[in-house]
Scaffold this active site. Structure first.
Site, PDB file in Angstrom:
ATOM      1  CB  CYS A 184      10.596   6.835  15.401  1.00 65.30           C
ATOM      2  SG  CYS A 184      12.403   6.206  15.153  1.00 65.30           S
ATOM      3  CB  CYS A 433      29.762   0.983  21.825  1.00 65.93           C
ATOM      4  SG  CYS A 433      29.935   0.100  22.868  1.00 65.93           S
TER       5      CYS A 433
END
Ligand code: SAH
Length: 488
Positions: A184, A433
């Site tokens: 990744c 967030c």
């Protein structure tokens, strides 16, 4: 027109949804099409339809947008972890700023936000959301210098691939087949090497990967963490059993890797999708790694919460600290403090800091981190912010010069906001967030007399749709309002 599944159509992408899906309009009907970019002309296939909108799958980019790039990751579309890899990084940043700006305007009712540059000047911002002059400054998003390899933590599932071989990667949507992918691009380069060692060890010792469908097999996940500042590495294998056979063979290989500091396994025999179990067995090293954010040192065990992007975290908390405007004497409350990351950052510049956090283990870590840094002017309370703060205000008449909040996605409870208003700190710094709940809570505070002073976003999760925001509120008319109430 009646659309049926698998019908094909061509559309121009005109906008992006909150989660980064492309939006195209056809005869007033709205299509959400993932993996597309504003400006693309695409051919898409109908997946699901509702009354006024539907979801379609990208089949072919007919005319690529000038914002489009080839995703760096070969499995970007299958994986789904990154939503914005098909557009230039800078475009992703613009998308995030716009999302926050629009939510503050639409949900918060802040119609006078103004994009400004670093110096607070109006020019050179490039965004046009119809802002009014002389408004609340919306500073440029803090982007990443290097938007790859920023994650210090990975939790990688084990399984069998189509050929029945041990594989690591991710599950293809709604199946139990692992799509192999060991590198990744958001994660550290060492992940690949570590996974190769674990797989080889498993093959040589006939150790099976876990199959969640039948709840059999041993190795469930590998948790890998790295201290970016210290270079220390941690590996913790999550197993469906109580013992890891031939563990010394694994340790022998892993501990040759540069920086390897802690190797352990975690027992999780539950038939759930929770990754970690409670019990950790140390195989090598002290059971934790160490890292720094700014000058503050943190001890990180497999179960500890720790921000996954430490480089950007330092910038975000630096902004929060700047917005707190501390001179060294202030009393500060840090609500939803987790392991005390922001509290300890503030404690370096404040008179006293009090943290409040609901999860007991996080509070224990916060206290340990304070001790580790010899910060004696900070104290932590365990409990829900909406219970602890009102109770302590009523019983102990607590006061605050500054209150910092960093709540989870659902934002702050009204009881918490109410008490903040009653405590009337000069400044409130809100780290968020989720810009929709941020907008809702800011509206509440501003209706109670606070004023929104400035807004700044920070990109903690490049190539994904997530964005963090920090804002400063000041007291505005609260004092005069109080006087009005007193006289009535
Ligand atoms: N500021 C911290 C963590 C922020 S994440 C950091 O940067 O490290 C939000 C935190 O709020 C989590 O630690 C979560 O456990 C905590 N939390 C969730 N609901 C809460 C509540 N009602 N009261 C107090 N803490 C809560």
């Amino acid at each position: 027109m009646e659309w049926k599944k698998n019908d094909r159509f061509t559309v121009t992408i005109g906008d992006l949804s909150e989660d980064g899906s492309g939006i195209g309009k056809l005869d007033g009907y709205i299509w959400f099409i993932k993996d597309t970019v504003i400006g693309d002309v695409v051919e898409a296939k109908v997946m699901k339809t509702k009354k006024s909108y539907g979801f379609a799958r990208l089949e072919r980019v007919v005319v690529p947008s000038e914002k489009r790039i080839v995703p760096a990751c070969p499995v970007a579309r299958q994986c789904g972890g990154c939503q914005l890899q098909a557009m230039r990084y800078e475009e992703g940043l613009r998308f995030k700023e716009k999302k926050v700006f629009e939510n503050l305007r639409r949900i918060g009712g802040f119609n006078n936000l103004q994009f400004v540059d670093e110096n607070g000047e109006r020019e050179g911002t490039g965004q046009d959301c119809g802002a009014s002059p002389g408004g609340i400054p919306f500073y440029p998003i803090i982007g990443m210098g290097e938007p790859w390899r920023y994650r210090n933590k990975a939790q990688i599932p084990f399984g069998l691939n189509k050929n029945g071989e041990i594989a690591t990667g991710f599950y293809a949507g709604r199946t139990h087949t692992i799509i192999e992918h060991d590198d990744c691009l958001l994660g550290i380069e060492e992940n690949q090497k570590i996974l190769a060692i674990i797989k080889q060890y498993m093959r040589e010792n006939r150790i099976t990967p876990y199959d969640e469908e039948i709840h059999r097999g041993l190795v469930r996940h590998a948790l890998i963490r790295k201290g970016f500042r210290t270079g220390e590495l941690m590996v913790c294998l999550v197993i469906n059993g109580r013992k890891l056979p031939a563990a010394d063979k694994l340790v022998d290989k892993l501990c040759k890797l540069e920086g390897m500091t802690s190797i352990s396994y975690c027992i999780n025999t539950d038939d759930t999708n929770v990754i970690l179990g409670r019990e950790i067995v140390d195989l090598f090293g002290p059971g934790y790694i160490t890292d720094y954010i700014g000058d503050v040192k943190y001890r990180i065990s497999p179960q500890s919460f720790y921000q996954v992007n430490p480089v950007q975290t330092e910038k975000l908390y630096g902004t929060a600290l700047e917005y707190a405007g501390l001179t060294g004497t202030e009393t500060v409350w840090d609500l939803y403090c987790g392991i005390g990351t922001i509290s300890l950052f503030l404690a370096q510049k404040a008179g006293r800091v009090y943290g409040v956090e609901a999860v007991p283990q996080a509070v224990a870590d916060a206290r340990e981190n304070a001790r580790l840094n010899s910060l004696t002017n900070v104290e932590f309370f365990e409990g829900r912010a909406e219970e602890v703060l009102p109770r302590m205000y009523a019983e102990n008449h607590i006061t605050a010069d500054v209150i910092v909040v960093d709540p989870p996605r659902k934002g702050c409870d009204t009881a918490c906001l109410d008490t903040i208003v009653k405590m009337a700190p000069s400044r409130v710094v809100y780290v968020s967030c989720d810009s929709a709940t941020l907008a809702r809570d800011l509206r509440y505070l501003c209706e109670e007399g606070y004023e929104l002073e400035k807004v700044r976003c920070c990109d903690m999760f490049g190539w994904t749709g997530h964005v963090e925001t920090v804002v400063q509120l000041s007291k505005g008319e609260i004092q005069s309002k109080k006087i009005r109430v007193d006289f009535s």
